[in-house]
Structure formats: structure tokens, C-alpha cells
Design an enzyme around this catalytic site. Structure first.
Site, short mmCIF file in Angstrom:
data_model
loop_
_atom_site.label_atom_id
_atom_site.label_comp_id
_atom_site.label_asym_id
_atom_site.label_seq_id
_atom_site.Cartn_x
_atom_site.Cartn_y
_atom_site.Cartn_z
N LYS A 37 0.85 -1.18 0.00
CA LYS A 37 0.00 0.00 0.00
C LYS A 37 0.89 1.24 0.00
O LYS A 37 1.89 1.28 0.72
CB LYS A 37 -0.91 -0.01 1.23
CG LYS A 37 -1.90 1.12 1.30
CD LYS A 37 -2.78 1.00 2.53
CE LYS A 37 -3.83 2.10 2.60
NZ LYS A 37 -4.69 1.99 3.81
N SER A 95 -9.12 1.78 2.21
CA SER A 95 -8.23 2.58 1.38
C SER A 95 -7.09 1.77 0.76
O SER A 95 -6.30 2.30 -0.01
CB SER A 95 -7.65 3.72 2.23
OG SER A 95 -6.95 3.24 3.36
N SER A 151 -9.78 -0.81 6.29
CA SER A 151 -9.10 -0.52 5.02
C SER A 151 -8.35 -1.69 4.41
O SER A 151 -7.90 -1.61 3.28
CB SER A 151 -8.13 0.66 5.21
OG SER A 151 -8.83 1.87 5.30
#
Length: 527
Positions: free
Chosen positions: A110, A185, A209
Site C-alpha cells: 500500500k 483505502s 481498510s
């Protein structure tokens, strides 16, 4: 105090106006005859601050020679996949012979996880891409375990949205339906793993997330016990809620990755209670259990999680059917009631809004950790121009956090206490049951929204975290596994993944893995 006085030379850099103005901003005043004394004290502090500011920063060492960064590249729109799933592509692998636990596997990160020398976008245009000066601990440990890291994966704007259209760099499409959300996210990593383009993703989860995009993209996503994986070198929204964790297509691969990246790294105090790095045997234990992992397992179906008003009827039915399948493989399955579960959303909201606001303002301190000073320098001070580039969820955090701090100054403390109460309620139920079951999200992936008014922009994500935020607030391990498909809300011809969430007690991550692996060993979710 004597040390402070020894540094006083003059007060030319500080005036009595600085004293009165600073006290005044706090709503205080001091007697006129004391102002000069405080000016002297403030001047000493100013000198101290300047002396520290002049020093070189410290960054944990990164072995670039052993783990060289090769072909770091920001893909163009034409070169990217699944919309804008990649932030940067590159290759980093051990230059030494390595037959470690993750040997032969590819991994993505990420784009809030620091890779030395690789610009970090954070899904935003609030700041220019900043370049980390050190690898995150998880990066080093993934590489030492033999994996090849092939890029940083797109994340949502400032890691503060569960949509996958919030980023300033572009959307991320669901691997099972173009035009549908990949969740956020950790949007890019979930989409890449779900599409089979990489073996493992490392994400971050403060409210869902990892688990929300894993659910929407048809892969396994684990938010481990708080602190089991060190958060060193990862951009933080909230130190209480910060969790790093793996995504993969199988629970077994998630367990392998957890073995590779768990443990205390000597830096992050969130991991002080974690076992020694390299000492866990999550994957080996799953291999030993084989197909018998559910035998005698006590599974609690969390009643209140299935009573949410936004929960789609078909989704509810499919998760209940999947949970009932545990009976077929030797588990005991019963319904359990935890009335406080729905209210946990409110506890998390209070705690998270205040803490996240303070983090945005550069005021979230008090932890022993490696701080990302380059990111802080790029972010602060906030300006109207930067604020206007924020996604509405971030703008709302400013509004909510400042309002709570001003109007409810004691509520943060109460909110965190109630999070402890919530954890106690789950732990009490988990004295009877090994794991609890909930739907991960209330519905399958929605269509991408559009950036219009704040309410309309946020609307597609409302309710997605109704069953996930509680376990960030409590710190207990929770994992989403894919269990089947349902048609999209607007098109019966588009079939999208359904996720089931498995939860257990603090530091009982092996039970979550055991249950998920047993289910996957017996049932093919794509069938």
C-alpha cells in the site's frame, strides 16, 4: 529546569508579545510583572528548539546494497492496470541466495508504506510526492523472507476513504467488474491480489481498510491483533487504530506472510507485546491441521451484525449459509448476542475523529516510534489550498475533530474507555466461542461515485465499515475471506464477491486463521 537556564544568553529572538499572544491563544493571562520571566523562559526554549532543528534527522538503516531498487517507475495511464492500481512499479529482491518463507512470491505495498528512494503519493495532490529515507520494517522483513516486491499499490486519498475513486491519481476498478469499487483505502493492493497479478499485498487498516477492499475484491485480508505487526515506517492516521496486515488469495498465504512480518522490531511501542520476530508458526500450524481444523471449533454467529439496516438480504443469507457450513466440517455453530456491537461504531467514531484530527495537525505524539518527518514537513502547515485538495472525508475529519475538541473536550477519554468495554464484551463471548462471524460489508461492491457535493461523494461508501470499525477500536484480530458471488445492485449480469468476517480474541490470531483455512480447505468460494 537548571539545564534550561544554562542555555539562556539573551531574549532577542522572543518578545513579551510572544508570551502574551501564546497564553492568549490558550485563553490564559499572567500578571504583567511576570511577563519578563516567562519571556526569558520562552527564549531558552526557542534556543533549545533551534539547536535540535539544526541537527541531522535519524532514520533506521536500509541495506540498499543487499536490496537494490531497480527500475523505479511511475506508470502512465496507458501502462497501468485496473484503472490506476499501481502507484510505482519496480523490483526489489534479495541479492543473496534466499529460500525463505516467501521465496518465489511477489508482493506489493500500500502506498503509505515507506520504501527508501521510492516517491510516495498517498493518493493525494495535497502535497507533492515525498521520498522516504528508510524502508518500513515490514518491507525489510518481506524481503528477508525471500519475496520480490514489485511495486507500491495505489491507496485512497490520504488513506481516508473506503471508496476507490477518491485518489487524485485516478480510480481503481474492481477486478470482477469495471466501473465498480475496489474498496479502500488499500484499494490497489486488494485489486491486484484479487486479479491474480501479485501473490501478496501489505495494507493498513484503521477502520476496515484491509478487510473492506479484500471483501469487495474477492481475496483474504487480515487485520491482526493490534501491534502484532510493527507499524514502523507506515503513514499513520491514528496510533490506536493503526494495523498493518496481509492480503492474499488464500488464508495459508496470509499465514505465511504473517509469520514473515510479525514481531517486535525494537522501535514501535505498539508491538511491545508481540512475540519475537521469526518465532511464530502460523503457516506450519495450518499445514499440520490439514482438513481437520474445524473439528471441535466453536463458532458464534454474531446476532447484531446481521441486523444492520443497510445489510442486503441476499448478502445476509449467503454469509449465514457460509457460517452454517462450519457444522459440516465438525464445528459447533450457535448464535451469540453482543448488544453493544452496533454502538461500537459510535465509540470508534469519537476516538478516531479526535485522534485523526490531531495526527493531521501534527499533534499526535506520545508514542515511541519512528516518525516520518519528511511527510510532516510536506504536510504542515495546512493552508486553504491544501484543504481544498482534500477529499471530503478528510475535510470532515478536520471539522469533526476540531468540533469535538472544542465542544466535548472530555469525550475522547470516555470514548477510548468505552472501546475497552466493547473489547471486554467480545472477549467475554470468546470465552465460549473460538471465533465470531459477521458479514464483512453490508453489500457487494457499489459503482464508483463522483466527486460532486460532499454528501453525494461520500454516499457510495456509507455503511461499508459497519461491522469492521469495532475491531480496530478493540484491537482484536479480524479477517475477511471470500465465500461466493452476488449480482451487482444495478446489473444482474455482473457478479461480485461476498466476504465473511472471522474475529477472535486479542493475540488469538491463530484461531482466525484456523477457521478461515478450514473453510477454504473444504469449500470453493468460486463454485
Amino acid at each position: 529546569m537548571s539545564v534550561l537556564f544554562t542555555s539562556i544568553s539573551d531574549t532577542n529572538t522572543v518578545s513579551t508579545n510572544d508570551v502574551t499572544n501564546t497564553f492568549g491563544e490558550l485563553g490564559f493571562s499572567v500578571p504583567k510583572e511576570h511577563e519578563q520571566d516567562y519571556t526569558t523562559l520562552l527564549a531558552a526554549l526557542h534556543d533549545c528548539a533551534e539547536s535540535v532543528a539544526a541537527l541531522d534527522d535519524f532514520h533506521p538503516p536500509t541495506d540498499i546494497e543487499r536490496f537494490p531498487r531497480v527500475k523505479v517507475h511511475r506508470p502512465t495511464a496507458d501502462e497501468n492496470v485496473l484503472g490506476h492500481a499501481w502507484a510505482h512499479t519496480f523490483t526489489i529482491k534479495d541479492s543473496m541466495e534466499n529460500n525463505g518463507l516467501l521465496s518465489g512470491k511477489t508482493a506489493c505495498l500500500k502506498d503509505c508504506i515507506c520504501v527508501k528512494g521510492v516517491p510516495q503519493l498517498l493518493g493525494t495532490s495535497i502535497i507533492d510526492p515525498w521520498i522516504p529515507e528508510a524502508d518500513a520494517t515490514v518491507v525489510r522483513w518481506v524481503l528477508e523472507s525471500g519475496a520480490e516486491i514489485v511495486g507500491t499499490a495505489h491507496c485512497e486519498n490520504w488513506c481516508q476513504s473506503t471508496s476507490s475513486f477518491s485518489s487524485a491519481q485516478g480510480i481503481v476498478d474492481n477486478p470482477f467488474g469495471k466501473g465498480y469499487s475496489a474498496g479502500g483505502s488499500t484499494s490497489g493492493a486488494a485489486a491486484l491480489v484479487g486479479a491474480g497479478l501479485v501473490d501478496i499485498g501489505i495494507g493498513a487498516d484503521q477502520g476496515g481498510s484491509i478487510r473492506v477492499p479484500a471483501s469487495l475484491c474477492g481475496c483474504v485480508g487480515l487485520k491482526p491483533s493490534h501491534g502484532l505487526i510493527p507499524y514502523t515506517g507506515i503513514a499513520s492516521n491514528d496510533t490506536i487504530d493503526d494495523h498493518a496486515g496481509p492480503l492474499a488469495r488464500t488464508v495459508f498465504e496470509v499465514a505465511q506472510c504473517l509469520d514473515a512480518v510479525s514481531g517486535y522490531d525494537g522501535i514501535d511501542d505498539r508491538s511491545l507485546g508481540a512475540p519475537k520476530h521469526g518465532s511464530t508458526t502460523f503457516a506450519l500450524d495450518l499445514k499440520k491441521q490439514g482438513k481437520n481444523g474445524a473439528s471441535g471449533l466453536r463458532v458464534g454467529i454474531l446476532k447484531e451484525a446481521f441486523e444492520l439496516s443497510l445489510l442486503d438480504a441476499g448478502y445476509k443469507k449467503m454469509v449465514l449459509q457460509a457460517a452454517e457450513k462450519f457444522r459440516d466440517i465438525g464445528a459447533i455453530v450457535e448464535e451469540v448476542s453482543i448488544p453493544l456491537h452496533p454502538t461500537g461504531n459510535a465509540f470508534w467514531t469519537i476516538q478516531q475523529r479526535v485522534s485523526c484530527y490531531l495526527a493531521l495537525m501534527g499533534l499526535q505524539h506520545g508514542r515511541r516510534q519512528y516518525h516520518l518527518t519528511g511527510l510532516e514537513d510536506a504536510k504542515l502547515p495546512w493552508t486553504q489550498d491544501k484543504f481544498e485538495k482534500c477529499f471530503p472525508t478528510t475535510q470532515n475529519i478536520f471539522l469533526n475533530g476540531k468540533y469535538l475538541v472544542d465542544k466535548f473536550p472530555t469525550l475522547y477519554a470516555k470514548g477510548t474507555n468505552l472501546c475497552l468495554k466493547l473489547r471486554h464484551e467480545y472477549e467475554k463471548a470468546l470465552e465460549t466461542y473460538d471465533v465470531l462471524i459477521t458479514p464483512t460489508t453490508p453489500f457487494v461492491a457499489p459503482k464508483h461515485g463522483s466527486k460532486t457535493t460532499p454528501l453525494a461523494t461520500i454516499a457510495p461508501t456509507v455503511g461499508l465499515t459497519a461491522n469492521t470499525v469495532q475491531f480496530d477500536a478493540t484491537g482484536q484480530p479480524a479477517m475477511s475471506i471470500p465465500i461466493g458471488f452476488l449480482p451487482a445492485a444495478d446489473d444482474a449480469g455482473v457478479m461480485l464477491p461476498v466476504g465473511m468476517q472471522i474475529i477472535s480474541g486479542m493475540w488469538q490470531d491463530e484461531k482466525v486463521l484456523r477457521a478461515g483455512h478450514a473453510w477454504q480447505e473444504h469449500f470453493d468460494w468460486k463454485a
